[in-house]
Design a protein around this motif. Structure first.
Motif, PDB file in Angstrom:
ATOM      1  N   MET A 113     -13.863  -5.369  12.518  1.00 41.79           N
ATOM      2  CA  MET A 113     -12.753  -6.325  12.461  1.00 41.79           C
ATOM      3  C   MET A 113     -12.709  -7.051  11.117  1.00 41.79           C
ATOM      4  SD  MET A 113     -11.229  -5.604  15.128  1.00 41.79           S
ATOM      5  CE  MET A 113      -9.899  -6.755  14.739  1.00 41.79           C
ATOM      6  N   ALA A 114     -13.851  -7.308  10.519  1.00 38.00           N
ATOM      7  CA  ALA A 114     -13.865  -7.884   9.166  1.00 38.00           C
ATOM      8  C   ALA A 114     -13.181  -6.931   8.192  1.00 38.00           C
ATOM      9  CB  ALA A 114     -15.299  -8.173   8.734  1.00 38.00           C
ATOM     10  N   HIS A 115     -13.510  -5.669   8.299  1.00 31.42           N
ATOM     11  CA  HIS A 115     -12.913  -4.616   7.474  1.00 31.42           C
ATOM     12  C   HIS A 115     -11.394  -4.597   7.650  1.00 31.42           C
ATOM     13  CE1 HIS A 115     -13.175  -0.010   6.399  1.00 31.42           C
ATOM     14  NE2 HIS A 115     -12.076  -0.561   5.923  1.00 31.42           N
ATOM     15  N   LEU A 116     -10.942  -4.552   8.900  1.00 32.55           N
ATOM     16  CA  LEU A 116      -9.507  -4.457   9.183  1.00 32.55           C
ATOM     17  C   LEU A 116      -8.752  -5.669   8.661  1.00 32.55           C
ATOM     18  CD1 LEU A 116      -7.113  -3.053  10.610  1.00 32.55           C
ATOM     19  CD2 LEU A 116      -7.721  -4.335  12.671  1.00 32.55           C
ATOM     20  N   ASN A 117      -9.238  -6.856   8.945  1.00 32.27           N
ATOM     21  CA  ASN A 117      -8.498  -8.052   8.545  1.00 32.27           C
ATOM     22  C   ASN A 117      -8.423  -8.202   7.030  1.00 32.27           C
ATOM     23  OD1 ASN A 117      -7.429  -9.802  10.780  1.00 32.27           O
ATOM     24  ND2 ASN A 117      -9.490  -9.420  11.572  1.00 32.27           N
ATOM     25  N   LEU A 118      -9.517  -7.899   6.325  1.00 29.66           N
ATOM     26  CA  LEU A 118      -9.461  -8.050   4.876  1.00 29.66           C
ATOM     27  C   LEU A 118      -8.516  -7.033   4.248  1.00 29.66           C
ATOM     28  CD1 LEU A 118     -10.540  -9.775   2.577  1.00 29.66           C
ATOM     29  CD2 LEU A 118     -12.346  -8.071   2.236  1.00 29.66           C
ATOM     30  N   VAL A 119      -8.562  -5.792   4.720  1.00 30.13           N
ATOM     31  CA  VAL A 119      -7.687  -4.788   4.117  1.00 30.13           C
ATOM     32  C   VAL A 119      -6.223  -5.069   4.461  1.00 30.13           C
ATOM     33  CG1 VAL A 119      -7.616  -3.010   5.950  1.00 30.13           C
ATOM     34  CG2 VAL A 119      -7.616  -2.331   3.546  1.00 30.13           C
ATOM     35  N   VAL A 140       0.867  -1.176   0.000  1.00 26.28           N
ATOM     36  CA  VAL A 140       0.000   0.000   0.000  1.00 26.28           C
ATOM     37  C   VAL A 140       0.900   1.220   0.000  1.00 26.28           C
ATOM     38  CG1 VAL A 140      -1.789   1.266   1.241  1.00 26.28           C
ATOM     39  CG2 VAL A 140      -1.773  -1.241   1.265  1.00 26.28           C
ATOM     40  N   SER A 141       0.638   2.146  -0.921  1.00 26.81           N
ATOM     41  CA  SER A 141       1.476   3.337  -1.019  1.00 26.81           C
ATOM     42  C   SER A 141       0.916   4.465  -0.163  1.00 26.81           C
ATOM     43  CB  SER A 141       1.581   3.792  -2.481  1.00 26.81           C
ATOM     44  OG  SER A 141       0.294   4.073  -3.009  1.00 26.81           O
ATOM     45  N   SER A 142       1.766   5.423   0.130  1.00 29.14           N
ATOM     46  CA  SER A 142       1.371   6.584   0.914  1.00 29.14           C
ATOM     47  C   SER A 142       0.406   7.450   0.109  1.00 29.14           C
ATOM     48  CB  SER A 142       2.614   7.411   1.278  1.00 29.14           C
ATOM     49  OG  SER A 142       2.253   8.682   1.754  1.00 29.14           O
ATOM     50  N   PRO A 143      -0.630   8.023   0.733  1.00 30.95           N
ATOM     51  CA  PRO A 143      -1.519   8.925   0.009  1.00 30.95           C
ATOM     52  C   PRO A 143      -0.816  10.194  -0.454  1.00 30.95           C
ATOM     53  CG  PRO A 143      -2.040   8.932   2.360  1.00 30.95           C
ATOM     54  CD  PRO A 143      -1.058   7.819   2.126  1.00 30.95           C
ATOM     55  N   SER A 157      -7.141  -1.239  19.384  1.00 33.69           N
ATOM     56  CA  SER A 157      -8.029  -0.311  20.082  1.00 33.69           C
ATOM     57  C   SER A 157      -8.246   0.977  19.294  1.00 33.69           C
ATOM     58  CB  SER A 157      -7.456   0.033  21.460  1.00 33.69           C
ATOM     59  OG  SER A 157      -7.372  -1.111  22.271  1.00 33.69           O
ATOM     60  N   ALA A 158      -7.171   1.540  18.734  1.00 34.23           N
ATOM     61  CA  ALA A 158      -7.304   2.802  17.998  1.00 34.23           C
ATOM     62  C   ALA A 158      -8.218   2.624  16.787  1.00 34.23           C
ATOM     63  CB  ALA A 158      -5.932   3.315  17.568  1.00 34.23           C
ATOM     64  N   TRP A 159      -8.073   1.492  16.103  1.00 35.75           N
ATOM     65  CA  TRP A 159      -8.928   1.199  14.955  1.00 35.75           C
ATOM     66  C   TRP A 159     -10.394   1.105  15.382  1.00 35.75           C
ATOM     67  CZ3 TRP A 159      -9.705   1.134   9.942  1.00 35.75           C
ATOM     68  CH2 TRP A 159     -10.708   0.322   9.406  1.00 35.75           C
ATOM     69  N   MET A 160     -10.639   0.403  16.480  1.00 42.18           N
ATOM     70  CA  MET A 160     -12.019   0.232  16.930  1.00 42.18           C
ATOM     71  C   MET A 160     -12.639   1.571  17.309  1.00 42.18           C
ATOM     72  SD  MET A 160     -14.473  -1.851  17.174  1.00 42.18           S
ATOM     73  CE  MET A 160     -13.471  -3.312  16.798  1.00 42.18           C
ATOM     74  N   VAL A 162      -4.915   5.666  10.834  1.00 38.89           N
ATOM     75  CA  VAL A 162      -5.187   4.632  11.836  1.00 38.89           C
ATOM     76  C   VAL A 162      -4.860   3.251  11.273  1.00 38.89           C
ATOM     77  CG1 VAL A 162      -7.638   4.207  11.297  1.00 38.89           C
ATOM     78  CG2 VAL A 162      -6.808   3.964  13.653  1.00 38.89           C
ATOM     79  N   LEU A 163      -5.034   3.049   9.970  1.00 37.74           N
ATOM     80  CA  LEU A 163      -4.608   1.782   9.375  1.00 37.74           C
ATOM     81  C   LEU A 163      -3.091   1.642   9.441  1.00 37.74           C
ATOM     82  CD1 LEU A 163      -6.917   1.460   6.224  1.00 37.74           C
ATOM     83  CD2 LEU A 163      -6.875  -0.049   8.203  1.00 37.74           C
ATOM     84  N   ARG A 164      -2.381   2.760   9.232  1.00 37.94           N
ATOM     85  CA  ARG A 164      -0.912   2.725   9.312  1.00 37.94           C
ATOM     86  C   ARG A 164      -0.459   2.413  10.734  1.00 37.94           C
ATOM     87  NH1 ARG A 164       3.166   5.452  11.014  1.00 37.94           N
ATOM     88  NH2 ARG A 164       1.836   7.087  11.901  1.00 37.94           N
ATOM     89  N   GLN A 165      -1.141   3.010  11.709  1.00 40.26           N
ATOM     90  CA  GLN A 165      -0.754   2.811  13.103  1.00 40.26           C
ATOM     91  C   GLN A 165      -1.057   1.395  13.588  1.00 40.26           C
ATOM     92  OE1 GLN A 165      -2.862   5.722  15.375  1.00 40.26           O
ATOM     93  NE2 GLN A 165      -1.678   7.460  14.618  1.00 40.26           N
TER      94      GLN A 165
END
Length: 378
Positions: free
Chosen positions: A183-189, A138-141, A255-258, A239-242
């Protein structure tokens, strides 16, 4: 091993309780007999599609996405963006339909790959509907040449997808749906199982989790519109990066993602309540004004999109009001003649916006201007 849902703290539980309360209120505010409900649901779906694609750089107006949903030609969207929107629309249409599937429904790789094929069908060289066979990052925006996340190797993808599908069917079933969807979102991405389209598919999977819940229409639960707003998009990438850092790290704290996702759901629920209230009040005001002017109250279906600042297309009004071509044409002409609508363009590019009489009613039916309440900033 997948990324695990965090232990919820008091603020998380309060946010979830408030979201649940708003969703309960929405169910009671959405009687199926209201004729404006169809228009509201189409508008919310269009906003979700526009938001999710804007994140990926395919910007389109909500008006154009609504036109596509209704089977009409968009007026401003480029051909390239239109193809992206049409693919995502197909997948969303199927996802929303899956709320009607019986209790024997199960997630499987064929379903998820099929949804990906709908999203990416026009990119045949990217192997739509098939797991990737190469490395991907994944590239930086800010700079597409700078990698900020390297996904698991392609050899690991089948195993991780099997684990995710097992979890979707059997894991954390007692958790709140907003937690499972996030969590489905996070794990798939994070797995990033395809060559392209992973972000949109992850957001679509989140909506599918809501659709399967079937307690209320999934388009009222999606946060894709919220994610598509500029500052939220940057927050989303951050937050995805973190969460887990630059590589697959399922042991990382989520936790931050949630909290980010629950904040989005909380604010989007507030927005949905406001829209339901506005649609209801606007429909009553427009119907009553039309009858006083000697018109049939059905013309409110033509006036409502204009009242809300959108474009009216004659074929869409015909469908919404369940009229014949001749009836819808006569109604639109009369609304223009009497100053309820203003005509723009010609032939297939013709559309209508609010006329002076509609604008006068809009000034009376005020939208809420109160700021949204952020669940973690009090």
């Amino acid at each position: 091993m997948l990324y695990q849902a965090p232990a919820l703290d008091a603020a998380d539980r309060r946010a979830l309780d408030e979201i649940a309360e708003m969703r309960h209120d929405l169910r009671h505010l959405l009687p199926s007999t209201c004729r404006w409900t169809k228009q509201l649901r189409r508008n919310l779906t269009a906003r979700a599609i526009a938001g999710s694609n804007t994140i990926e750089g395919y910007a389109a107006t909500v008006d154009d996405v609504e036109a596509l949903i209704a089977g009409e030609e968009p007026l401003e969207t480029s051909d390239a963006t239109r193809k992206e929107l049409e693919g995502y629309q197909r997948s969303m249409t199927y996802i929303l339909a899956l709320s009607d599937v019986d209790a024997d429904f199960r997630y499987d790789l064929g379903l998820i790959n099929g949804l990906h094929y709908m999203v990416q069908e026009h990119h045949s060289w990217k192997r739509p509907g098939r797991l990737r066979t190469k490395s991907v990052y994944v590239s930086s925006p800010e700079d597409e040449l700078v990698p900020v996340y390297t996904a698991p190797s392609s050899d690991e993808v089948p195993r991780l997808m099997d684990e995710l599908i097992t979890w979707l069917n059997e894991g954390d079933l007692d958790a709140p749906v907003h937690v499972r969807a996030s969590m489905a979102h996070l794990n798939l991405v994070k797995i990033h199982p395809w060559a392209d389209g992973n972000g949109r598919m992850s957001r679509a999977l989140s909506t599918l989790v809501f659709s399967r819940e079937a307690l209320m229409p999934a388009e009222f639960s999606s946060i894709e519109e919220w994610l598509g707003h500029g500052q939220n998009t940057y927050g989303y990438y951050e937050v995805l990066r973190q969460t887990g850092g630059p590589q697959w790290s399922p042991e990382a704290d989520t936790s931050a993602w949630m909290k980010f996702c629950l904040a989005g759901h909380h604010i989007q629920a507030q927005q949905a309540k406001r829209r339901v209230d506005l649609y209801a009040r606007a429909w009553v005001a427009l119907s009553e004004a039309a009858v006083r002017a000697g018109l049939d109250e059905r013309v409110a279906a033509a006036l409502l999109p204009a009242f809300l600042g959108g474009r009216v297309r004659r074929p869409v009004y015909q469908s919404d009001a369940e009229l014949s071509l001749q009836q819808s044409t006569r109604d639109i002409r009369e609304l223009v003649r009497l100053g309820w609508l203003e005509q723009h363009g010609k032939a297939r590019g013709r559309f209508y916006t609010a006329g002076s009489r509609t604008r006068a009613i809009r000034d009376e039916v005020r939208r809420s201007t109160d700021p949204f309440v952020h669940p973690y900033r009090r």
